[in-house]
Structure formats: structure tokens, C-alpha cells
Design an enzyme around this catalytic site. Sequence first.
Site, PDB file in Angstrom:
ATOM      1  N   LYS A 155       9.982  10.928   8.006  1.00 35.11           N
ATOM      2  CA  LYS A 155      10.575  10.169   9.104  1.00 35.11           C
ATOM      3  C   LYS A 155      11.916   9.568   8.699  1.00 35.11           C
ATOM      4  O   LYS A 155      12.824   9.467   9.509  1.00 35.11           O
ATOM      5  CB  LYS A 155       9.615   9.068   9.554  1.00 35.11           C
ATOM      6  CG  LYS A 155       8.528   9.594  10.469  1.00 35.11           C
ATOM      7  CD  LYS A 155       7.647   8.464  10.973  1.00 35.11           C
ATOM      8  CE  LYS A 155       6.729   7.989   9.881  1.00 35.11           C
ATOM      9  NZ  LYS A 155       5.716   7.049  10.372  1.00 35.11           N
ATOM     10  N   GLU A 197       2.675   4.580  11.076  1.00 37.00           N
ATOM     11  CA  GLU A 197       3.565   3.428  11.111  1.00 37.00           C
ATOM     12  C   GLU A 197       4.571   3.686  12.231  1.00 37.00           C
ATOM     13  O   GLU A 197       5.214   4.746  12.248  1.00 37.00           O
ATOM     14  CB  GLU A 197       4.291   3.287   9.765  1.00 37.00           C
ATOM     15  CG  GLU A 197       5.173   2.055   9.758  1.00 37.00           C
ATOM     16  CD  GLU A 197       5.948   1.856   8.454  1.00 37.00           C
ATOM     17  OE1 GLU A 197       5.747   2.636   7.493  1.00 37.00           O
ATOM     18  OE2 GLU A 197       6.764   0.923   8.419  1.00 37.00           O
ATOM     19  N   ARG A 199      -0.483  17.416   1.943  1.00 43.89           N
ATOM     20  CA  ARG A 199       0.331  17.275   3.142  1.00 43.89           C
ATOM     21  C   ARG A 199       0.908  18.622   3.552  1.00 43.89           C
ATOM     22  O   ARG A 199       0.940  19.560   2.752  1.00 43.89           O
ATOM     23  CB  ARG A 199       1.427  16.235   2.933  1.00 43.89           C
ATOM     24  CG  ARG A 199       2.403  16.558   1.825  1.00 43.89           C
ATOM     25  CD  ARG A 199       3.281  15.362   1.479  1.00 43.89           C
ATOM     26  NE  ARG A 199       4.218  15.045   2.545  1.00 43.89           N
ATOM     27  CZ  ARG A 199       4.264  13.863   3.166  1.00 43.89           C
ATOM     28  NH1 ARG A 199       3.437  12.904   2.850  1.00 43.89           N
ATOM     29  NH2 ARG A 199       5.156  13.651   4.096  1.00 43.89           N
TER      30      ARG A 199
HETATM   31  P1  ATP Z   1       6.770  10.272   6.447  1.00 41.17           P
HETATM   32  O1  ATP Z   1       6.616  10.552   4.986  1.00 41.17           O
HETATM   33  O2  ATP Z   1       7.153  11.435   7.259  1.00 41.17           O
HETATM   34  O3  ATP Z   1       7.625   9.105   6.727  1.00 41.17           O
HETATM   35  P2  ATP Z   1       4.449   8.730   6.521  1.00 41.17           P
HETATM   36  O4  ATP Z   1       3.310   9.206   5.717  1.00 41.17           O
HETATM   37  O5  ATP Z   1       5.245   7.615   5.995  1.00 41.17           O
HETATM   38  O6  ATP Z   1       5.321   9.952   6.937  1.00 41.17           O
HETATM   39  P3  ATP Z   1       2.804   7.459   8.435  1.00 41.17           P
HETATM   40  O7  ATP Z   1       3.150   6.972   9.781  1.00 41.17           O
HETATM   41  O8  ATP Z   1       2.449   6.473   7.395  1.00 41.17           O
HETATM   42  O9  ATP Z   1       4.005   8.346   7.979  1.00 41.17           O
HETATM   43  O10 ATP Z   1       1.698   8.592   8.527  1.00 41.17           O
HETATM   44  C1  ATP Z   1       0.523   8.510   9.280  1.00 41.17           C
HETATM   45  C2  ATP Z   1      -0.473   9.478   8.704  1.00 41.17           C
HETATM   46  O11 ATP Z   1       0.035  10.811   8.749  1.00 41.17           O
HETATM   47  C3  ATP Z   1      -0.793   9.177   7.253  1.00 41.17           C
HETATM   48  O12 ATP Z   1      -2.190   9.177   7.104  1.00 41.17           O
HETATM   49  C4  ATP Z   1      -0.154  10.294   6.497  1.00 41.17           C
HETATM   50  O13 ATP Z   1      -0.888  10.619   5.350  1.00 41.17           O
HETATM   51  C5  ATP Z   1      -0.149  11.443   7.508  1.00 41.17           C
HETATM   52  N1  ATP Z   1       0.946  12.363   7.221  1.00 41.17           N
HETATM   53  C6  ATP Z   1       2.261  12.060   7.121  1.00 41.17           C
HETATM   54  N2  ATP Z   1       2.978  13.150   6.790  1.00 41.17           N
HETATM   55  C7  ATP Z   1       2.103  14.178   6.673  1.00 41.17           C
HETATM   56  C8  ATP Z   1       2.218  15.566   6.349  1.00 41.17           C
HETATM   57  N3  ATP Z   1       3.399  16.129   6.078  1.00 41.17           N
HETATM   58  N4  ATP Z   1       1.091  16.317   6.316  1.00 41.17           N
HETATM   59  C9  ATP Z   1      -0.102  15.764   6.607  1.00 41.17           C
HETATM   60  N5  ATP Z   1      -0.280  14.477   6.918  1.00 41.17           N
HETATM   61  C10 ATP Z   1       0.793  13.676   6.959  1.00 41.17           C
HETATM   62 MG    MG Z   2       3.950   5.722   5.545  1.00 37.36          MG
END
Ligand code: ATP
Ligand code: MG
Length: 568
Positions: free
Chosen positions: A274, A37, A264
Amino acid sequence: MIRSDSAPASDFIRSIVIQDLKTNKHGGRVVTRFPPEPNGYLHIGHAKSICLNFGIATENKSAVCHLRFDDTNPSKEDVEYVESIKEDIKWLGFDWGEHLYYTSDYFDKLYEYAVQLIKNSKAYVCDLIPDEMREYRGTLTEPGKESPYRKRSVEENLDLFKRMKAGEIENGLRVLRAKIDMASPNLNMRDPVIYRIVKTAHHRTENKWCIYPMYDFSHCVSDSIEGITHSNCTLEFEDHRPLYDWFLDELNTECHPQQIEFARLNLTYTVMSKRKLLELVEGGHVNGWDDPRMPTISGLRRRGYTPESIHNFLKRIGISKKESTVDIALLEHCLREDLNKRAPRVMGVLKPLKVVITNYPDDKEEELDAINNPEDPNMGTRKIPFSKVLYIEQDDFMEDPPKKFYRLGPGREIRLRYAYFIKCEEVIKDKHTGEIIELRCTYDPETKGGSAPDGRKVKATIHWVSAKHTLETEVRLYDHLFDTPNPTSTDDNKNFKDHLNPGSLEILRSCRLEPSLKEAKPGEKYQFERLGYFCVDTIDSAHGHPVFNRTVSLRDTWAKIQKAQKKG
Ligand code: ATP
Ligand code: MG
């Protein structure tokens, strides 16, 4: 378990992919995707997902990986983030080729799919306000209650949904919900919201839409539109999988990807969300998303991390279904391992102490030979200037040295790296403050190159620079951003920002570095002997005036941890 870094990556997801290719499950195709995102910069957790999804595509000839921006929330998203995400993925060494997509490209199709659900009596427009909706939702132990709007006719729902789309209804007054099961033990299945009204301009579709699809709906449909075969995501989506499958089953889509969850990445001494990272940026607790203390990919890059060190780290921790927190010392260990091979050695003094060699001729200058990298003979040698006035590190001298301090002290002899033995004869102090301002030493001309013909030994070798030949510049030292391994723990009732480490940045403004570094270019990496690995800051350096960031010190806490584990 920590894997060795020479073995190729292998894990349960890669095994599924290889098996599916063997059995021709998807006609011999594999399509993965990375769906960020664009609401912030990527962090090292995202790198885990990138290296998995793009890695699978790189390792298998008939696999591709899509980059899809999941841009369904216009109030938080921005093109700046889109650009930074692309840059970070490229820097990690991956290429999406022609496969660049945006969920917003599918807004028309998603709308049509939502209309289809309404027509099949599987979705309805609900007028409950958010507070009521929460109340109706029930809890983990109590079933929810059905919304009074659940029985609306198909015609009324179609009309209301059209009016939502036309902008006739205000933010928050109505939503479109899936009609599933308010008594389901899985809360995600209790008539989740599919569309909501957001009257905010979108960075790509501008004002065309004022209703936006929710993640659970848009994600599976987008995966299906793109013909994704393996939709890999993190474990928090495990409970959403029934919903992922429900939408695609109800819509009877041609392509029904398999959602696979993995743990994760969590790291000690930092935060990995984020939203929290944005809070640090907006609150001025760090100097932007690419602050070298940030766990963002751009921060790590600016700090001096190499893509190889990150790949190696991720390969070692592997992919599994078990939640864990990785010691940041392992990441630093992988970095040292890589920089040890590639970084040329130089000498630089961070906190200078003046040394005058009293028996060295006033005007004499010498060029001494120094080895660029003992790990790699191909990196050759260089000349370093030596003269009467030098700088050494303040920490390498003690007027009253305790036991086990073997470096310079009054009357003691030590070796200057690549140069001579010197002996401290006199300590000069400031008359008023008592501060040591200069050491008067003698050198032994017979010890050129670092050994004495009479075989006498010294207990220490220290680094130095020739005073009149130095580059005087700024060096920044970094420490963990937080003062505790788990800053987001709620055990102590503190906000994570209360755990910011006040000593995470130390700026040294009058460092003296060997003259070869005047030509150092932004991003270049060096080992300052005995001090650590440093890189030229990409933002604050000017031509002929590089500013350095300490990437990591030489003390390998991970190696210590492992040794202790072996012993124990
Ligand atoms: P955050 O929790 O940091 O805001 P998010 O999951 O909301 O991260 P996205 O932009 O939706 O951020 O993530 C894109 C991809 O990265 C998703 O498939 C998510 O599962 C993966 N991802 C995010 N954080 C991690 C992590 N700590 N370890 C592994 N994969 C991750
Ligand atoms: Mg997300």
C-alpha cells in the site's frame, strides 16, 4: 503447484480448521478475521487473505469471519479507505454480516490491559528517544542493552502512563514498553513498544486519545476480545508469534487464538504494498487508486476483472508456507477463461482504414447475422449492418506483404467476418504524405455469409464495421505498469518508480465500433473479435457514449508458457 479450477479449495489452513471442527477444539466454533488497516485501497494480495478467511466462513456452517479495521495509526488512516475496503470485500462476494469491528472500539480495554501489564511489572514507561532506542536494541548478532528506565517502580510507571494518556507529554518523548528480554535472539522480544504518543485526531475517536497501541499488542488482544480461533496472517509475522503468545499468556486472557502464517501473494510486473501504491497515486504516476493499471481490487474491477476470475486464480495458486512470485500471465489466463464464457462478441476497429466496395450499390444497406458467443449458443445472434463504405483495421492491410502475412494486400482476396469475400483492387494515398487513406475493393455477392459456392478459399478472415453505422469512441489499451518482472528488486540500485513502463497506457480516440455498443452500460464486458476483452469504463463513460478499457488481449502467454513447459 497449480491446482485445477474445478476442485474445491483445500490447503493446510483449511485442513487445520476442518480438523479442529471435528475434534470440537473450540467448542465446535471457528472464527477467522480479516484485519485491514484503513491506510490505502486493498490490492490483490489482500484478496488472497480475504478469500481465505471469508472463504473458510462460507465453506463451514459453524464458522464466521469478522471484518476488523485495524485503525491504530490516525496519521495515515481515513474513512475514504474504510468505505473502499467494504466495497471491495462485497464485490468479491463476501458478507461480514453483523461482524464489523474496529480496533478503536477496544481502545479502553486495550488501555486497561496495558495498565494490567504495568501492575504485573511486565511493562514500563521508557524515555529513550528513538535513536537511543535503536542503539540499545542491539542487532541480530549482538544482544541489546537494558534501558535505564526499565527499573522504574510500578507506581511511577502507572503515573507516567496516565500522564501520557492525559496529553501531558509531547510526541515521541515517552513510550510504554513490554518488559521481556533484551538478550532474546528474537528482536521482537527485546522490550517492544506497546504504546506511543500521537497527537493527531483519529477518524473515529477524534481527540479522545493521544496515545495509540502498537500493532503487536493491539492485534492479539483484539483477536482475543473477539473470540477469534484461527488468526491467519502472512509469513512476515512468524517471528512475531512468540510476542503474540507472550501478551496473551501474561494477560491470561480467556481466549488465546492460534496464529497461523501463510505465504503472501507476489505478482510479476507490479508492486504489492500500500505504501508504494500510495506513492504512485500521490506522485501522479497513475490516475488514482482505481486506475485500471493498478493491482488494487478497485483497479482490477475498473479494468474489467470479474470476481470469479480472481477467485479462480487464488484457488489455483493455493495457500502454502513457501514464498513465491506468481506470473501475472496466470492471472490474465484465469480472466480470459472466465470472460470467454460470459462476454458477447462484437466487432470494433481500433485504428480505422477506410474501405470502399466499388461494386456495391451506393444506397444499399444489409443486416447480416452474427453469433454473440460461439461458446454459448444461449447467447443467440444479432444483426450487423453492412454497406458500401467500411472500416477495417490498419494492421490488416499491407501494401507489400511479407511471407506469412495472409491478410489483405493489393490484388488479394480475404473474408470479412459474417459478410463477404472482398478483393483489394486499388490503394489510394495522400498526395502529400504518401499515407494510405483508402482501399478500393470489390466484393463477390455470391459469398454472402462467408463461403464461395465455387469452393475457392481465402487465407484470412478480418473484422470490420460499416462506416455510417459506427459508434466513434475512445478505447484505452493497457500494458504492464512496470517494465520488469520484479520492479522492487534492489539488484540494480534503482527505485521501483524508475521501472514504470512509459507505454502502460495507450489512448485511441477515433475507434469505430459496431452500433449495438451505443447502448453498452458501464461495467459491461465484451470481446472485440480478434482484439481482446473490453469493458465499459465506469467513470468516464456518458449515457450513449461508452468509453472502453481493454481488459486483456486474446494472446494467452500463460498457455504458451505451459505448452513450453510440457515440451521441455
Ligand atoms: P501492505 O504490505 O500492502 O501495506 P499490509 O499487510 O500492511 O499490506 P494490512 O491492511 O495490514 O496491509 O493487511 C490486511 C491483511 O491482508 C493482513 O492480514 C495481511 O497479512 C494480508 N495481506 C497483505 N498483503 C498480502 C499479500 N500480498 N498476500 C496475502 N495477504 C496479504
Ligand atoms: Mg499492515
